[in-house]
Scaffold this motif. Structure first.
Motif, short mmCIF file in Angstrom:
data_model
loop_
_atom_site.label_atom_id
_atom_site.label_comp_id
_atom_site.label_asym_id
_atom_site.label_seq_id
_atom_site.Cartn_x
_atom_site.Cartn_y
_atom_site.Cartn_z
N PRO A 1 -7.16 -10.74 3.13
CA PRO A 1 -7.18 -9.29 3.19
C PRO A 1 -6.33 -8.84 4.38
N PRO A 2 -6.08 -7.52 4.52
CA PRO A 2 -6.47 -6.47 3.57
C PRO A 2 -5.61 -6.43 2.31
N TYR A 3 -6.11 -5.62 1.36
CA TYR A 3 -5.51 -5.60 0.02
C TYR A 3 -4.84 -4.27 -0.30
N LEU A 4 -3.80 -4.36 -1.13
CA LEU A 4 -3.31 -3.23 -1.91
C LEU A 4 -3.79 -3.47 -3.35
N ILE A 5 -4.53 -2.50 -3.91
CA ILE A 5 -5.10 -2.69 -5.24
C ILE A 5 -4.13 -2.14 -6.29
N GLU B 1 6.06 -0.48 0.40
CA GLU B 1 6.56 -0.39 1.78
C GLU B 1 5.48 0.18 2.70
N GLU B 2 4.81 1.24 2.23
CA GLU B 2 3.74 1.84 3.04
C GLU B 2 2.61 0.83 3.26
N ALA B 3 2.29 0.08 2.20
CA ALA B 3 1.21 -0.91 2.32
C ALA B 3 1.56 -1.95 3.38
N VAL B 4 2.79 -2.45 3.31
CA VAL B 4 3.22 -3.45 4.30
C VAL B 4 3.12 -2.86 5.70
N ALA B 5 3.58 -1.62 5.85
CA ALA B 5 3.56 -0.98 7.17
C ALA B 5 2.14 -0.84 7.70
N GLN B 6 1.16 -0.71 6.77
CA GLN B 6 -0.23 -0.55 7.20
C GLN B 6 -0.97 -1.89 7.31
N GLY B 7 -0.23 -2.99 7.18
CA GLY B 7 -0.85 -4.28 7.47
C GLY B 7 -1.43 -5.02 6.27
N VAL B 8 -1.19 -4.49 5.06
CA VAL B 8 -1.70 -5.19 3.86
C VAL B 8 -1.11 -6.59 3.79
N LYS B 9 -1.96 -7.56 3.39
CA LYS B 9 -1.48 -8.95 3.26
C LYS B 9 -1.32 -9.36 1.80
N THR B 10 -2.16 -8.81 0.93
CA THR B 10 -2.18 -9.28 -0.46
C THR B 10 -2.28 -8.10 -1.42
N MET B 11 -1.45 -8.13 -2.47
CA MET B 11 -1.62 -7.18 -3.56
C MET B 11 -2.48 -7.85 -4.64
N VAL B 12 -3.62 -7.21 -4.95
CA VAL B 12 -4.53 -7.74 -5.96
C VAL B 12 -4.34 -6.96 -7.25
N VAL B 13 -4.03 -7.66 -8.33
CA VAL B 13 -3.93 -7.00 -9.63
C VAL B 13 -5.38 -6.76 -10.10
N GLY B 14 -5.82 -5.53 -9.96
CA GLY B 14 -7.23 -5.20 -10.22
C GLY B 14 -7.42 -4.55 -11.56
N ALA B 15 -6.50 -4.79 -12.47
CA ALA B 15 -6.56 -4.17 -13.80
C ALA B 15 -6.20 -5.21 -14.84
N VAL B 16 -6.70 -4.99 -16.05
CA VAL B 16 -6.31 -5.87 -17.16
C VAL B 16 -5.90 -5.01 -18.34
N ASN B 17 -4.99 -5.55 -19.11
CA ASN B 17 -4.74 -4.92 -20.40
C ASN B 17 -5.44 -5.76 -21.46
N ALA B 18 -5.42 -5.30 -22.69
CA ALA B 18 -6.08 -6.05 -23.76
C ALA B 18 -5.51 -7.46 -23.81
N GLY B 19 -6.39 -8.45 -23.89
CA GLY B 19 -5.95 -9.84 -23.99
C GLY B 19 -5.81 -10.54 -22.66
#
Lengths: 337, 337
Positions: B5-9, B55-73
């Motif tokens: 963490p921290p995350y970008l969702i 870019e904003e996320a990186v500037a705020q210290g985010v370490k990981t982008m979490v794919v928090g969504a799914v599509n069908a399948g």
């Protein structure tokens, strides 16, 4: 995983028979599939079947070369690679139970690609299974369970198959471990399957069959083994066992690899029924198989007689005294099915 | 698996909140880790946290982008790939619970190689574990078990953690499923582990700790589910649970995905103790968590009161009535430990 017989058994240059245990086991239980052995200079194991070159094996109809030997560590020795490549170039499939994936070795992967031959790594499970359904399927199934790992579950299931076939009963050994897969030509190393698919894999391994057909399902681990009980439970649920036989080694005091003592045979029977009835309410214990190798004959007979009177089912050492009484019980179930 | 963490969702352009359930769950339970969300045009889900560019996320210290969504399948839509590549190129790690492995997509694999960022596929388990040892380790552990799958085991464990931390108790949620791994930043999808290593993986997930520290271990499946009981048993043995809470959905009549009815709470308690005592003889049931969503409030209260008097432990709906009474029981055990 389906492995095409007949086999050429590759024994490499192992220093003793123990290192060739897999190969010798295949020859023991499937002599009709084992056309010959391939040994390198210095090999100290002998399966007592014809020594064949790869060319001779091909000429005699062999389909698969099985690496029936291991060296220390279960890794593939570099000097065995040439034999494997030669087998592939001659059109044979190659199967191993080693920790090294065959396709991870460039020469082997390339040779398989050239000839179109199949590579089988039975220690790995790449097959996709469905999750277990738990719905009762036709056919009869007997599962060997244990007070521990390595107490004769595979041997007992194979001995049952042999005796039942000799009597003209419909019976198939169903493999859930590496050596068993070579012996049956089909199956899966259940301990390598993703945890979600344990019972589903067993439903595939021991599929629906005729109502008077027995599957002899090779058990794994023990419901009381803290490392492997999950495997044992999924196997029990997937097998939907009508009958089970408890396998036991009476001189062992600690379970293999952990600091736990062994459960009693009574505990194993009670827990197996308590759990197994989820997918087969008719599950029952039909016998006890004891490895009495470390006991004298008189001591062994006394132990077995004591177990028979305590548990009310036949107790035998399959190697020493055969499995006739165990099969009698399965005949009774079949007659009443 | 350890996710930084921290995350970008990342919520993509999903059509509703249900498809963003994973992301919303992470924000619910770990708001302090969720710096912002990244949504594509047309996204109908909203986690109510700041919309940030990469870019904003990186500037705020985010370490990981979490794919928090799914599509069908559960497959990765082609038009999400550009966002993932951009995140990697900006130096973020990327984590998903999709069926598609990130590294199986060339652009993603190449971008990760370029930046050295980590790819986490929490649905797959590439980590090597030891087999379970079963030897009791220090620290206290509470496991949520179930009469079925999807009855609130993860929610209950998380609610316990929140309440216990609010009281100043030492407590950590221990994840055994995908969403849980994102929430805890560590753990393993136990159902994807090779069958041999279920209990061993749990010994790693919930390691030795201080004597007054509680692990709240997320349960999976049910000992009575014919598809998944092996997972549940290995998890129970690996957790070495001092306490367990039975989770239940009272209106459900059939177990998910199979033709089996649900076990009673009594059966679950008895079987959990019978099996769990193998690795912790002191195991006991300390409460019942019921999802009463489909009941009126009066009906829910009556049901819970009935369960309390029948089983002699607190019964609650964690969402509706909180988990205070459940935590009281764990405080008593800690005080006596």
């Amino acid at each position: 995983m389906v492995i095409d017989p007949p086999y050429l058994i590759f024994l490499g240059d192992v220093p003793d028979a123990l290192a060739a245990k897999t190969g010798l086991g295949i020859v023991d239980w499937r002599p009709e599939w084992c056309i010959g052995q391939l040994r390198l200079d210095g090999c100290q194991a002998d399966a007592n079947i014809p020594d064949l070159s790869i060319e001779e094996a091909v000429a005699q109809g062999v389909k698969t070369m099985v690496v029936g030997a291991v060296n220390a560590g279960g890794v593939l020795p570099a000097h065995w690679i040439a034999s494997i490549v030669a087998a592939l170039d001659a059109g044979l499939n190659v199967a191993t139970g080693l920790h090294t994936r065959l396709a991870s070795i460039d020469e082997i992967r390339d040779a398989a690609a050239r000839s179109g031959a199949k590579l089988h790594d039975v220690r790995f499970s790449d097959q996709r299974f469905d999750t277990g359904k738990g719905t009762k399927r036709p056919g009869l199934r007997c599962l060997t369970v244990g007070t521990d790992c390595s107490v004769g579950k595979k041997y007992t299931a194979l001995a049952l198959e042999r005796e039942m076939r000799a009597r003209g009963m419909k019976a198939d050994f169903r493999a859930t471990g590496q050596t068993g897969v070579f012996i049956s030509g089909r199956g899966a190393a259940i301990d390598a399957v993703a945890a979600d698919f344990i019972s589903g894999a067993v439903e595939w391994i021991a599929p629906a069959a005729e109502p008077d057909h027995w599957d002899l399902v090779e058990g794994q681990g023990s419901l009381f083994h803290p490392s492997f009980a999950g495997v044992s439970l999924g196997l029990l649920h997937g097998a939907q066992a009508d009958a089970f036989i408890v396998c036991h080694e009476p001189t062992r005091t600690m379970m293999r690899g952990v600091k736990h003592g062994l459960p009693s045979i009574r505990e194993v029977i009670d827990m197996t029924i308590a759990c197994g009835k989820l997918t087969n309410p008719a599950i029952r214990c039909t016998g006890i198989a004891v490895n009495t190798q470390k006991l004298g004959e008189e001591e062994a007979r006394a132990l077995l007689a004591g177990l028979e009177s305590e548990y009310g089912v036949p107790a035998t050492d399959p190697i020493r005294f055969g499995v006739s009484a165990l099969v009698d019980q399965l005949e009774i179930i079949r007659a009443n099915a």
